[in-house]
Write an enzyme that holds these catalytic residues in place. Sequence first.
Site, short mmCIF file in Angstrom:
data_model
loop_
_atom_site.label_atom_id
_atom_site.label_comp_id
_atom_site.label_asym_id
_atom_site.label_seq_id
_atom_site.Cartn_x
_atom_site.Cartn_y
_atom_site.Cartn_z
N TYR A 71 0.62 -1.37 -0.01
CA TYR A 71 -0.14 0.12 0.03
C TYR A 71 0.89 1.35 -0.03
O TYR A 71 2.04 1.36 0.36
CB TYR A 71 -0.92 0.01 1.16
CG TYR A 71 -0.11 0.36 2.60
CD1 TYR A 71 0.02 1.38 2.98
CD2 TYR A 71 0.28 -0.79 3.38
CE1 TYR A 71 0.85 1.53 4.08
CE2 TYR A 71 1.18 -0.81 4.45
CZ TYR A 71 1.19 0.78 4.90
OH TYR A 71 2.02 0.78 5.94
N PHE A 85 2.04 9.82 3.39
CA PHE A 85 2.48 9.78 4.78
C PHE A 85 2.97 8.37 5.31
O PHE A 85 3.31 8.09 6.43
CB PHE A 85 1.41 10.33 5.61
CG PHE A 85 -0.04 9.17 5.70
CD1 PHE A 85 0.12 8.36 6.67
CD2 PHE A 85 -0.96 9.58 4.76
CE1 PHE A 85 -1.15 7.42 6.57
CE2 PHE A 85 -2.05 8.90 4.79
CZ PHE A 85 -2.16 7.62 5.58
N ASP A 86 2.68 7.02 4.47
CA ASP A 86 2.83 6.07 4.82
C ASP A 86 2.95 5.06 3.45
O ASP A 86 2.13 5.11 2.69
CB ASP A 86 2.01 5.30 5.81
CG ASP A 86 2.58 4.11 6.69
OD1 ASP A 86 3.77 3.57 6.41
OD2 ASP A 86 1.88 3.65 7.35
N ILE A 105 -7.41 0.66 10.22
CA ILE A 105 -8.64 1.70 10.57
C ILE A 105 -9.88 1.15 9.79
O ILE A 105 -9.97 0.26 8.88
CB ILE A 105 -8.20 2.96 10.00
CG1 ILE A 105 -7.73 2.82 8.39
CG2 ILE A 105 -7.12 3.71 10.51
CD1 ILE A 105 -7.43 4.24 7.66
N TYR A 131 -8.33 8.32 11.27
CA TYR A 131 -7.79 8.46 12.51
C TYR A 131 -8.43 9.48 13.04
O TYR A 131 -8.29 10.23 14.37
CB TYR A 131 -6.55 8.99 12.37
CG TYR A 131 -5.52 7.69 11.96
CD1 TYR A 131 -5.43 7.05 12.68
CD2 TYR A 131 -5.03 7.70 10.49
CE1 TYR A 131 -4.44 5.65 12.11
CE2 TYR A 131 -4.22 6.83 9.84
CZ TYR A 131 -4.07 5.64 10.72
OH TYR A 131 -3.46 4.71 10.40
N PHE A 148 -5.57 6.08 -0.29
CA PHE A 148 -4.76 4.80 -0.31
C PHE A 148 -4.75 3.97 -1.66
O PHE A 148 -5.93 3.95 -2.19
CB PHE A 148 -4.90 3.83 0.86
CG PHE A 148 -4.66 4.14 2.10
CD1 PHE A 148 -3.34 3.64 2.52
CD2 PHE A 148 -5.66 4.90 2.99
CE1 PHE A 148 -3.09 4.19 4.02
CE2 PHE A 148 -5.33 5.01 4.18
CZ PHE A 148 -4.08 4.79 4.74
#
Length: 189
Positions: A71, A85-86, A105, A131, A148
């Site tokens: 991802y 961010f990830d 999540i 979040y 995502f």
Amino acid sequence: VQPNNYSTFYDDQRQNWSIMFESEKAAMDFSKQVCIAKCNSSPGLDSVLYQDLLLGEGQAVEAGDSLEVAYTGWLFQNNGLGQVFDSNDSKDKLLRLKLGSGKVIKGWEEGMMGMKKGGRRYLIIPPAWAYGAQGVAGRVPPDSTLVFEVEVRRVKLAKECSGSDGLSVSSRDSPAPSPVPISDGFSAD
């Protein structure tokens, strides 16, 4: 999205349209833009918006199935993709998760249902499904909408996981869902 670089859709008069793209990448890029346009044209996003990029093969995943996923996550800023961010896309280790266990999540739990092995999907997740007001310190500001791109690399169906065949789900997957998603990543590892 259909195989061989085709997309089909219908307009508000229910007229069917079909587009052939020069490459699979061009078809996927178009599909991502359609998903972003859907998000920007809805007055308030109150659930997960998703767009299949590649359908994958095999049985659709459902709650209880275990997945290994690649991802990348972006902040949704200025009506489009903001900063990453990830991501585990450039890492050797895939994210392992069990759908319905509450370890990720809520937007992932909802947005990945029905995917198949080899499938890729674009998810746009509103803050309440991500979040929320707390965000993630240093990475995700409070009340952030997230985007995502997820790819299911491996699937272990729940019915294959139970029994005495040695394929049981690992012990760290507790049967009861945790009330709060882990905030330092998406999995227990």
